[in-house]
Motif scaffolding. Structure first.
Motif, PDB file in Angstrom:
ATOM      1  N   MET A 178       1.018  -1.033   0.039  1.00  0.00           N
ATOM      2  CA  MET A 178      -0.040   0.036   0.013  1.00  0.00           C
ATOM      3  C   MET A 178       0.958   1.354   0.013  1.00  0.00           C
ATOM      4  N   PHE A 179       2.048   1.169   0.590  1.00  0.00           N
ATOM      5  CA  PHE A 179       2.958   2.280   0.817  1.00  0.00           C
ATOM      6  C   PHE A 179       3.424   2.599  -0.645  1.00  0.00           C
ATOM      7  N   LEU A 180       3.889   1.661  -1.522  1.00  0.00           N
ATOM      8  CA  LEU A 180       4.266   2.071  -3.085  1.00  0.00           C
ATOM      9  C   LEU A 180       2.905   2.489  -3.763  1.00  0.00           C
ATOM     10  N   PHE A 181       2.014   1.931  -3.440  1.00  0.00           N
ATOM     11  CA  PHE A 181       0.774   2.764  -4.280  1.00  0.00           C
ATOM     12  C   PHE A 181       0.515   4.159  -4.022  1.00  0.00           C
ATOM     13  N   ILE A 182       0.452   4.438  -2.677  1.00  0.00           N
ATOM     14  CA  ILE A 182       0.440   5.978  -2.528  1.00  0.00           C
ATOM     15  C   ILE A 182       1.681   6.877  -2.811  1.00  0.00           C
ATOM     16  N   THR A 183       2.967   6.292  -2.639  1.00  0.00           N
ATOM     17  CA  THR A 183       4.071   7.042  -2.796  1.00  0.00           C
ATOM     18  C   THR A 183       4.288   7.369  -4.198  1.00  0.00           C
ATOM     19  N   ILE A 184       4.013   6.176  -5.282  1.00  0.00           N
ATOM     20  CA  ILE A 184       4.119   6.448  -6.672  1.00  0.00           C
ATOM     21  C   ILE A 184       2.882   7.314  -7.278  1.00  0.00           C
ATOM     22  N   ALA A 185       1.902   7.198  -6.758  1.00  0.00           N
ATOM     23  CA  ALA A 185       0.659   8.163  -7.163  1.00  0.00           C
ATOM     24  C   ALA A 185       1.073   9.648  -6.768  1.00  0.00           C
ATOM     25  N   THR A 186       1.611   9.761  -5.523  1.00  0.00           N
ATOM     26  CA  THR A 186       1.802  11.073  -5.032  1.00  0.00           C
ATOM     27  C   THR A 186       3.069  11.752  -5.803  1.00  0.00           C
ATOM     28  N   LEU A 187       4.014  10.977  -6.096  1.00  0.00           N
ATOM     29  CA  LEU A 187       5.292  11.550  -7.059  1.00  0.00           C
ATOM     30  C   LEU A 187       4.780  11.882  -8.165  1.00  0.00           C
ATOM     31  N   SER A 190      11.490  12.534 -11.161  1.00  0.00           N
ATOM     32  CA  SER A 190      11.716  11.811 -12.065  1.00  0.00           C
ATOM     33  C   SER A 190      12.908  10.582 -11.654  1.00  0.00           C
ATOM     34  N   LEU A 191      13.977  11.025 -11.352  1.00  0.00           N
ATOM     35  CA  LEU A 191      15.051  10.251 -10.540  1.00  0.00           C
ATOM     36  C   LEU A 191      14.375   9.370  -9.465  1.00  0.00           C
ATOM     37  N   VAL A 192      13.873  10.047  -8.692  1.00  0.00           N
ATOM     38  CA  VAL A 192      12.994   9.173  -7.354  1.00  0.00           C
ATOM     39  C   VAL A 192      12.324   8.119  -7.942  1.00  0.00           C
ATOM     40  N   LEU A 193      11.400   8.468  -8.886  1.00  0.00           N
ATOM     41  CA  LEU A 193      10.474   7.373  -9.450  1.00  0.00           C
ATOM     42  C   LEU A 193      11.483   6.472 -10.257  1.00  0.00           C
ATOM     43  N   PHE A 194      12.460   6.660 -10.959  1.00  0.00           N
ATOM     44  CA  PHE A 194      13.153   5.672 -11.503  1.00  0.00           C
ATOM     45  C   PHE A 194      13.833   4.894 -10.553  1.00  0.00           C
ATOM     46  N   ILE A 195      14.393   5.286  -9.570  1.00  0.00           N
ATOM     47  CA  ILE A 195      14.891   4.531  -8.328  1.00  0.00           C
ATOM     48  C   ILE A 195      13.965   3.751  -7.806  1.00  0.00           C
ATOM     49  N   ILE A 196      12.788   4.020  -7.501  1.00  0.00           N
ATOM     50  CA  ILE A 196      11.575   3.338  -6.879  1.00  0.00           C
ATOM     51  C   ILE A 196      11.245   2.195  -7.841  1.00  0.00           C
ATOM     52  N   THR A 197      11.175   2.387  -9.159  1.00  0.00           N
ATOM     53  CA  THR A 197      10.884   1.354 -10.000  1.00  0.00           C
ATOM     54  C   THR A 197      11.947   0.290 -10.119  1.00  0.00           C
ATOM     55  N   THR A 214       8.160  -6.190  -7.164  1.00  0.00           N
ATOM     56  CA  THR A 214       7.371  -6.214  -6.088  1.00  0.00           C
ATOM     57  C   THR A 214       5.974  -5.847  -6.677  1.00  0.00           C
ATOM     58  N   PRO A 215       4.877  -6.426  -6.382  1.00  0.00           N
ATOM     59  CA  PRO A 215       3.834  -5.959  -6.965  1.00  0.00           C
ATOM     60  C   PRO A 215       3.053  -4.994  -6.054  1.00  0.00           C
ATOM     61  N   VAL A 216       2.456  -3.847  -6.751  1.00  0.00           N
ATOM     62  CA  VAL A 216       1.822  -2.686  -5.961  1.00  0.00           C
ATOM     63  C   VAL A 216       0.454  -3.348  -5.507  1.00  0.00           C
ATOM     64  N   ILE A 217      -0.261  -4.085  -6.359  1.00  0.00           N
ATOM     65  CA  ILE A 217      -1.849  -4.260  -5.940  1.00  0.00           C
ATOM     66  C   ILE A 217      -1.777  -5.756  -6.326  1.00  0.00           C
ATOM     67  N   ILE A 218      -2.259  -6.716  -5.648  1.00  0.00           N
ATOM     68  CA  ILE A 218      -2.796  -7.808  -5.961  1.00  0.00           C
ATOM     69  C   ILE A 218      -4.253  -8.124  -6.000  1.00  0.00           C
ATOM     70  N   PHE A 219      -4.815  -8.333  -7.096  1.00  0.00           N
ATOM     71  CA  PHE A 219      -6.338  -8.684  -7.070  1.00  0.00           C
ATOM     72  C   PHE A 219      -6.434 -10.030  -6.784  1.00  0.00           C
ATOM     73  N   HIS A 220      -7.779 -10.258  -6.393  1.00  0.00           N
ATOM     74  CA  HIS A 220      -8.418 -11.497  -6.035  1.00  0.00           C
ATOM     75  C   HIS A 220      -8.631 -12.526  -7.505  1.00  0.00           C
ATOM     76  N   GLU A 221      -8.689 -13.477  -7.131  1.00  0.00           N
ATOM     77  CA  GLU A 221      -8.770 -14.520  -8.554  1.00  0.00           C
ATOM     78  C   GLU A 221     -10.042 -14.362  -9.404  1.00  0.00           C
ATOM     79  N   ASN A 222     -10.939 -13.843  -8.604  1.00  0.00           N
ATOM     80  CA  ASN A 222     -12.246 -13.746  -9.521  1.00  0.00           C
ATOM     81  C   ASN A 222     -11.999 -12.673 -10.583  1.00  0.00           C
TER      82      ASN A 222
END
Length: 177
Positions: free
Chosen positions: A1-10, A113-120, A126-134
């Motif tokens: 969840m941390f990656l999800f919010i961090t990447i969206a904010t950046l 952009s450099l921070v986003l590149f390093i995070i990537t 690492t997956p950001v979100i994992i959805f249910h099998e449905n």
């Protein structure tokens, strides 16, 4: 969840950093801090030149018409020259302020952009979100989860790409472009 919010904010910051810099009006701050002393001198000279023009106009009765006209033309030419210098000085200050805004804007964009590149790069497996099998993302499920290899997942590179694209589209739509 941390990656999800961090990447969206950046990505949001990356999309609006140019507008934020303009909103902060760094060019006006730059002009106030680094205002030139020559501008103050030119203002004083302008005031003196206007006084000279007024003195020449008031002293018209004491001189001949030709002398009065020559003195008035010289005083007005001097006034126009000083006004021209003052305008060019103001234009230079505005140009310097705009270049500061542009430099700061590109510097911040580069840093984000450099921070986003390093995070990537560090979290590419690492997956950001994992959805249910449905929920099935086939036929693009493998693309969404690349390079994690986790089924029904969104990878960091894809999340960065999608957030960046989405925020740019939103900002451009709000601007009316």
């Amino acid at each position: 969840m941390f990656l999800f919010i961090t990447i969206a904010t950046l990505c949001l910051l990356l999309a609006i950093v140019g507008d934020l810099i303009k909103l902060l009006q760094l060019s006006k701050i730059f002009r106030c801090v680094y205002g030139s002393a020559s501008s103050d001198e030119l203002q004083q000279e302008l005031k003196e030149a206007r006084e000279r023009v007024e003195r020449v106009r008031r002293s018209s009765a004491a001189t001949s018409h030709y002398t009065y006209t020559v003195k008035l033309m010289r005083a007005e030419n001097e006034l126009k020259t000083i006004q021209s210098k003052l305008r060019s000085e103001g234009n230079m200050q505005r140009l310097k302020g705009a270049s500061v805004e542009l430099f700061v804007s590109y510097l911040l964009k580069g840093i984000i952009s450099l921070v986003l590149f390093i995070i990537t790069l560090r979290n590419r497996y690492t997956p950001v979100i994992i959805f249910h099998e449905n929920i099935s993302f086939e036929p693009i499920g493998a693309l969404l989860s690349f390079p994690t290899g986790v089924p029904n997942a969104i990878s960091v590179p894809f999340w960065v790409l999608s957030c960046n694209s989405a925020f740019r589209l939103i900002v451009n739509a709000l601007k009316g472009k």
